[in-house]
Design an enzyme around this catalytic site. Structure first.
Site, short mmCIF file in Angstrom:
data_model
loop_
_atom_site.label_atom_id
_atom_site.label_comp_id
_atom_site.label_asym_id
_atom_site.label_seq_id
_atom_site.Cartn_x
_atom_site.Cartn_y
_atom_site.Cartn_z
N GLU A 55 -3.92 0.40 -9.15
CA GLU A 55 -2.86 1.24 -9.00
C GLU A 55 -1.36 -0.18 -9.70
OE1 GLU A 55 -3.30 4.61 -6.28
OE2 GLU A 55 -2.02 3.38 -4.80
N ASN A 82 -3.42 6.08 -0.74
CA ASN A 82 -3.19 5.74 0.35
C ASN A 82 -2.56 7.02 0.65
OD1 ASN A 82 -4.07 4.35 1.84
ND2 ASN A 82 -3.09 2.60 0.46
N SER A 124 1.09 -1.05 -0.44
CA SER A 124 0.77 -0.27 -0.13
C SER A 124 1.34 1.18 -0.32
CB SER A 124 -1.07 0.15 0.96
OG SER A 124 -1.42 -0.68 1.12
N HIS A 138 -1.85 -2.21 -6.50
CA HIS A 138 -1.85 -2.32 -5.91
C HIS A 138 -3.63 -1.99 -5.95
CE1 HIS A 138 -3.09 0.77 -2.35
NE2 HIS A 138 -3.28 -0.38 -1.49
#
Ligand code: NAI
Length: 287
Positions: A153, A191, A118, A141
């Protein structure tokens, strides 16, 4: 392009990734350092498919076919010829690096290696690998729950071949995911932005205060238009996983106060209250 995938880490994300990958027609092996977790993960995925057949989302034939393609394995028994390895283990740089370094020695050189981290640097994760593997190493991700969330991602390191990135981007697009190409920066896009989605609510609530937690979630959900409030989402993600990500982004930004972990995160983890997966977090899920 892809036929066989090895998913290492049979927790929340590994299970979701394995499920979605099989639903794309791929053969998938799910492995974990804890001996019995992959088999339990496979069982949970099969149960979830059964419920989805009952709801009419999939046919029994589809699910029967998928279940033959999904297998559990240990770190000693996984197949060494996958096209893609996806790591979804604990959010810890040294643990992930050690796993990739070991896997590199065992797994066929054609395999692409991806981390579902993450927040950790993709360049750091592959720093000890030979250049041939670095060229096939990237961040993928996924978001929780993987079979439902469309965003992925894709993070390119300084050495990842452009062709690997482009091919995977197209592959995901063709299968209904929405890939976003990101730079290898702390927390990537989501994130990093999401730190404030949790950080400000922590500062508003201050201590564990049921009324304030409920009100904050309700306002963001019902007025802000988010699917879930921050505390509900923390329970889904896993409070321990979120704390590791918070710390990693905070450290990467040289301990900038705006990214600092909050005592409400540390306190819950110390008590073993990790959210849905343990039956209790900011809310109670025990039946
Ligand atoms: P989890 O705690 O549910 O599962 C992690 C699994 O990894 C456990 O089954 C554990 O036994 C296994 N494991 C730990 N060390 C290992 C090793 N050395 N070798 C093999 N297996 C090992 O964690 P979760 O939530 O699935 O997260 C995994 C990764 O995905 C983390 O990097 C996290 O940051 C990332 N992630 C998590 C999301 C979430 O919503 N929980 C969302 C997106 C990414």
């Amino acid at each position: 392009m892809l036929k066989k995938v090895l998913v290492i880490g049979a927790g929340t994300m590994g299970q979701g990734i394995a499920q979605w990958m099989v639903q794309q027609g791929l053969e998938v092996e799910l492995a974990d350092v804890v001996f019995d977790l992959p088999a339990k993960g496979v069982e949970k995925i099969n149960e979830s498919w059964k419920r989805l057949v009952e709801k009419g989302k999939f046919t029994a034939d589809e699910v029967l076919n998928w279940s033959t393609k999904l297998k559990s394995a240990t770190l000693e028994t996984f197949s060494t010829d996958p096209d893609l390895v996806i790591e979804a283990i604990v959010e810890d740089l040294q643990a992930k690096k050690a796993l990739f370094n070991d896997a590199d020695k065992m797994i066929d050189e054609k395999a692409i290696f991806a981390s579902n981290t993450s927040s950790l640097s993709i360049n750091d994760l592959c720093s000890d690998l030979p250049m041939a593997r670095k060229r096939k190493f990237l961040g993928l991700h996924f978001f929780n729950p993987v079979p439902i969330m469309k965003l992925v991602e894709i993070i390119q390191s300084k050495d990842t071949d452009q062709e690997v990135i482009d091919n995977l981007k197209t592959w995901f697009e063709e299968r209904g995911k929405v890939p976003a190409l990101c730079q290898d920066s702390p927390g990537f896009i989501v994130n990093r932005v999401a730190r404030n989605f949790y950080g400000e609510p922590f500062r508003i609530v201050g201590d564990f205060n049921r009324a304030k937690i409920n009100a904050t979630d309700a306002i963001l959900r019902e007025v802000g238009g988010f699917k879930m409030g921050p505390f509900e989402l923390l329970d889904l993600i896993g409070i321990d996983v979120n704390l590791s990500v918070t710390k990693s982004v905070w450290e990467a930004f040289k301990k900038a106060p705006r990214f600092a972990p909050h005592k409400l995160q540390e306190g819950m983890v110390n008590l073993g209250l990790l959210g849905k997966k343990t039956g209790e977090g900011y809310y109670n899920y025990e039946k």
